[in-house]
Scaffold this active site. Structure first.
Site, PDB file in Angstrom:
ATOM      1  N   SER A 324       1.225   1.430   6.386  1.00  0.00           N
ATOM      2  CA  SER A 324       1.562   0.178   5.930  1.00  0.00           C
ATOM      3  C   SER A 324       0.622  -0.763   6.421  1.00  0.00           C
ATOM      4  O   SER A 324      -0.598  -0.907   6.453  1.00  0.00           O
ATOM      5  CB  SER A 324       2.870  -0.035   6.203  1.00  0.00           C
ATOM      6  OG  SER A 324       3.478  -1.350   5.905  1.00  0.00           O
ATOM      7  N   ASP A 465       0.882  -6.566   2.103  1.00  0.00           N
ATOM      8  CA  ASP A 465       0.805  -5.831   3.036  1.00  0.00           C
ATOM      9  C   ASP A 465       0.054  -4.559   2.857  1.00  0.00           C
ATOM     10  O   ASP A 465      -0.413  -4.416   1.798  1.00  0.00           O
ATOM     11  CB  ASP A 465       2.064  -5.576   4.003  1.00  0.00           C
ATOM     12  CG  ASP A 465       2.671  -4.754   3.303  1.00  0.00           C
ATOM     13  OD1 ASP A 465       2.783  -4.289   2.035  1.00  0.00           O
ATOM     14  OD2 ASP A 465       3.592  -4.000   3.963  1.00  0.00           O
ATOM     15  N   ASP A 467       0.164  -1.488   2.266  1.00  0.00           N
ATOM     16  CA  ASP A 467       0.644  -0.398   1.225  1.00  0.00           C
ATOM     17  C   ASP A 467       1.247  -1.279   0.311  1.00  0.00           C
ATOM     18  O   ASP A 467       1.899  -0.543  -0.856  1.00  0.00           O
ATOM     19  CB  ASP A 467       1.626   0.700   1.869  1.00  0.00           C
ATOM     20  CG  ASP A 467       2.855   0.263   2.494  1.00  0.00           C
ATOM     21  OD1 ASP A 467       2.898  -1.076   2.947  1.00  0.00           O
ATOM     22  OD2 ASP A 467       3.854   0.849   2.702  1.00  0.00           O
TER      23      ASP A 467
END
Length: 676
Positions: A324, A465, A467
């Site tokens: 992430s 963000d 991911d």
């Protein structure tokens, strides 16, 4: 046949290199781990919900160790109470260093309390997590006729090495040298005669080891990782850690096999993000699943919600290789069951952790599975566009900051052909994140987007963000739009399509969103913070939508999964369907002032919550403990104090009708929280 101790050890694989006792050094105060060690010894600091010592004990027991002496100088009574109250997989004796003896002295002192003084013994530092074959180390130790063997691991310097002259002029500079150094990993094996050679006070690395090296009786055993224990990488919601120290291809491969065991699925789907380590980890995970007998659909590059789409549309369990918004050195694995159903600590991840810790890996299947590639990006884009059509709306100019993350891959596919002119910012896929962290929750990472929106006169700015499962918004003035306002806006749109439905929100969502849901005939459902709680509440109440102040938004029409891209389409559609700027549109869903999240380090989290709650009791005041402590003062002012799951922190969020009231309440609560 009668099985003697030596015979039993040989049967379990030690051969003649048996070891059944160990020493653990946990004597110091571990000031570098403060504030965790203010009230407990370092051996009891929790990692992934379990004390470090418990992780070490299970590893040693799995390697055949039966007896452990743990040396503790600081808070030894706490450690003794813990050992007495908990069932551990081996026999443990706690001995106390009255005065600090140093590592060598501590090893010697503890070794004098071992039950088998004439046998070899293992030693390890009390503040490390590692997992490798102690049996293999012992075999190498015996084969080399060593008196002592230490585990070593490579350490590549992440920093530039600077050499200087006496006049402080730089004579050379080497950025992140390629050649690693071998460092002591804090695990040792000693023959019994070494005990007498250890110093009574001080460090064995300064005395005993150089002496043994001169006699050619000191051996090194290379291990693949220092902080390699899976206990460090398996979190409450996913597997995440530094590569390769905490997460590597071996762990990914084993996790792939265990994922097949957990789900019982003959077929799974795997996707990955743009990090340099992701292709190798994805391939290893797929290989492990194949070995366990499952076929793998390799969906290739994608965002996390792309993986959820693949899992939902194909009705397959899925794995997403991503960390992430974490730093470039990290990576991770997010898991879900068929239909994008979440897998967390209580729904399967805890079992995977236990299997990994015990080394319980499935035997290879009689028929290994195969891996086939399938690009689902076009299908993913078509599905989202069918849920929120934008054609026919007024044309918008949108600056999109992908942060060098996966939105740079998915946004062009989803917005192609729509009435949106995209000004692309940092669309190049680059897992080193050269421009800024891919974490738009931190205001400093919105600065470039805000400046670009103002510079080009855009209607809206979108920030994803790493991911791309979260999306944050900036209005035409370059001002950030509150995620709580987005909750209200999207809830209004979904309730228009599904009147009377439930909408889930977490405990720190603005009261404005809750009021709007009720005003529109919906049923607000309050949840704890976190995707597992949000998704569980959505399933229980068949909610049409769920939103968190952290930028995660969940949709019933998207298998109750969170998707930043679908949220972006809703906001773009709402803006394009009318003529007002985004600042005016969002203002209709924002009614109160807020403090933002403020963190405080506290030594006693439960005690602090009790003290604050007691101080706030009064007529008209209501409190609850759904998630931390929420206090409603009944005049439009409320606050929530929520403990961190991983740190001794309390997170404060305050809301009130006007900023001055927010400031006053914030200061009052912080004074209570931070009172010594």
């Amino acid at each position: 046949m009668t099985i003697t101790h030596d015979t039993a050890l040989a049967i379990t694989g030690w051969g003649g290199a048996h070891v059944r006792q160990a020493v653990i050094l946990a004597g110091g105060q571990a000031s570098r781990l403060r504030p965790y060690t203010d009230h407990i010894p370092k051996a009891l600091v929790e990692v992934a919900g379990r004390p470090i010592f418990e992780h070490q004990a299970h590893w040693l027991a799995a390697e055949g160790i039966e007896e452990v002496v743990i040396s503790c100088g600081y808070k030894a009574d706490v450690l003794r109470d813990y050992v007495a109250a908990n069932r551990l997989p081996l026999n443990v004796r706690v001995v106390v260093e009255d005065e600090p003896l140093g590592r060598g002295g501590g090893l010697k002192y503890a070794a004098t309390h071992l039950p088998f003084p004439a046998e070899r013994w293992a030693g390890l530092n009390g503040d490390i997590l590692t997992r490798f074959s102690l049996r293999d180390l012992a075999r190498a130790h015996v084969e080399r006729n060593a008196l002592a063997t230490l585990a070593v691991t490579p350490l590549k310097s992440p920093y530039g090495i600077v050499e200087m002259s006496h006049s402080d002029r730089v004579t050379s500079f080497t950025e992140a040298p390629v050649l690693p150094h071998w460092i002591n990993a804090g695990v040792y094996l000693f023959e019994p005669e070494v005990t007498a050679l250890l110093p009574d006070l001080g460090d064995h690395e300064d005395t005993t080891f150089p002496e043994l090296a001169r006699e050619d009786r000191l051996s090194a055993y290379r291990i693949n990782g220092y902080w390699r224990g899976v206990d460090n990488a398996v979190k409450a919601y996913d597997i995440r850690g530094e590569v390769p120290a905490q997460l590597n291809s071996d762990l990914a491969c084993r996790t792939g096999a265990l994922f097949v065991r957990l789900t019982g699925a003959p077929r799974i789907v795997v996707a990955r993000d743009m990090r340099d380590s992701s292709p190798e980890l994805a391939a290893a995970f797929a290989a492990g699943a194949n070995t366990a007998g499952a076929d793998v659909v390799d969906a290739g590059l994608g965002s996390t919600d792309y993986l959820y789409y693949a899992s939902g549309s194909l009705d397959l369990p899925g794995a997403m290789i991503t960390a992430s918004h974490n730093p470039a050195k990290d990576n991770g694995i997010k898991l879900c069951r068929a239909g994008a159903a979440p897998i967390g600590e209580s729904s399967g991840l805890g079992r995977i952790r236990s299997w990994l810790e015990s080394g319980d890996i499935p035997a290879p299947a009689a028929r290994p599975g195969t891996t086939t590639s399938r690009n689902l990006l076009g299908d993913y884009a078509a599905h989202l566009n069918a849920l929120v059509p934008l054609k026919g709306n007024r044309r918008l100019t949108a600056v999109v900051d992908a942060g060098n993350g996966m939105a740079g891959h998915t946004v062009p596919a989803v917005l192609d052909g729509l009435p949106v002119d995209v000004d692309a910012l940092y669309f190049e896929l680059d897992g080193s994140f050269p421009h800024h962290e891919a974490n738009p929750l931190d205001p400093k990472n919105l600065v470039d987007l805000q400046a670009r929106v103002r510079a080009v006169g855009a209607d809206i700015g979108l920030a994803f963000d790493g991911d791309a499962d979260r999306c944050f918004f900036v209005d035409e003035r370059g001002e950030a739009v509150s995620p709580s306002a987005v909750v209200g806006l999207v809830a209004a749109r979904e309730l228009a399509r599904h009147p009377g439905s439930a909408v889930v929100h977490n405990v720190i969502t603005s009261a404005a969103a809750v009021e709007i849901i009720r005003e529109l005939g919906g049923t607000p459902v309050r949840s704890r913070v976190g995707h597992s709680f949000m998704k569980a509440a959505m399933a229980e109440h068949d909610a049409v939508f769920g939103g968190e102040h952290s930028g995660h938004y969940y949709f019933r029409d998207f298998w109750r999964a969170d998707t930043g891209m679908l949220t972006a389409l809703h906001v773009l559609a709402a803006l394009g369907e009318q003529d007002r700027p985004l600042s005016e549109l969002a203002a209709g869903y924002s009614r109160y002032a807020a403090s933002g999240e403020i963190n405080s380090v506290v030594a006693d989290v439960p005690g602090t919550l009790d003290r604050v709650e007691a101080a706030c009791r009064g007529e008209g005041v209501t409190t609850d403990r759904l998630d931390g402590l929420t206090v409603d003062l009944s005049d439009g002012r409320w606050f929530n104090l929520r403990p961190s799951n991983t740190e001794p922190l309390l997170r404060l969020n305050v809301e009130a009708p006007v900023p001055a009231a927010v400031d006053a309440l914030r200061d009052e609560v912080l004074a209570l929280v931070r009172r010594s």
